[in-house]
Design a protein around this motif. Structure first.
Motif, mmCIF file in Angstrom:
data_model
loop_
_atom_site.group_PDB
_atom_site.id
_atom_site.type_symbol
_atom_site.label_atom_id
_atom_site.label_comp_id
_atom_site.label_asym_id
_atom_site.label_seq_id
_atom_site.Cartn_x
_atom_site.Cartn_y
_atom_site.Cartn_z
ATOM 1 N N ASN A 22 43.895 48.204 34.587
ATOM 2 C CA ASN A 22 43.617 46.876 34.019
ATOM 3 C C ASN A 22 43.297 45.828 35.087
ATOM 4 O O ASN A 22 43.569 44.642 34.907
ATOM 5 N N ALA A 23 42.712 46.269 36.196
ATOM 6 C CA ALA A 23 42.291 45.325 37.236
ATOM 7 C C ALA A 23 41.249 44.386 36.637
ATOM 8 O O ALA A 23 40.437 44.780 35.797
ATOM 9 N N GLU A 24 41.268 43.135 37.063
ATOM 10 C CA GLU A 24 40.442 42.119 36.425
ATOM 11 C C GLU A 24 39.022 42.062 36.985
ATOM 12 O O GLU A 24 38.809 41.985 38.192
ATOM 13 N N ILE A 25 38.050 42.075 36.080
ATOM 14 C CA ILE A 25 36.642 41.853 36.431
ATOM 15 C C ILE A 25 36.484 40.356 36.677
ATOM 16 O O ILE A 25 37.036 39.542 35.944
ATOM 17 N N THR A 26 35.735 39.973 37.709
ATOM 18 C CA THR A 26 35.572 38.552 38.005
ATOM 19 C C THR A 26 34.102 38.172 38.111
ATOM 20 O O THR A 26 33.228 39.029 38.239
ATOM 21 N N TYR A 27 33.857 36.897 38.063
ATOM 22 C CA TYR A 27 32.530 36.315 38.235
ATOM 23 C C TYR A 27 31.484 36.971 37.338
ATOM 24 O O TYR A 27 30.424 37.387 37.799
#
Length: 113
Positions: A22-27
């Protein structure tokens, strides 16, 4: 005068990411519906999650981003550190709503390029 959406379309579609741990996608950069701030995002995301659960999703939690409905589109994003592109699953969810009926979704897997 702008042509209105027909009764069987919905003004936004969605990009759905499944990332290990569940690592966060950014930008996430994408075209958004002009009045996205007026949409009930929580209701839409809950509807998508409910629909996804019927489709045997990956084990990680979905990360959902709205995107303007369009025949051709592009989007960009940054993967979290230590996450390989091959480990991320991405889906496009087209939203369809007939008058007086519940939302329906059509999903397509997106291959990274």
């Amino acid at each position: 005068m702008e042509k209105p959406l027909d009764a069987y379309r919905f003004p936004t579609d969605f990009i759905i990411f499944y990332v290990p741990n569940n690592a966060e996608i950014t930008y996430v950069k994408r075209n958004r519906v002009k009045d996205y701030k007026n949409m009930d995002q929580k209701l839409l995301e809950e509807s998508i999650k409910e629909w996804i659960n019927k489709e045997k999703p990956p084990k990680s939690s979905p990360q959902i981003f709205d995107i303007e409905t369009s025949k051709r589109f592009s989007f960009s994003f940054i993967l979290p550190d230590n996450v390989k592109a091959d480990d991320v699953k991405i889906y496009y969810a087209h939203t369809r709503e007939e008058p007086m009926d519940a939302l329906e979704f059509w999903f397509k897997k997106i291959e990274l390029r």
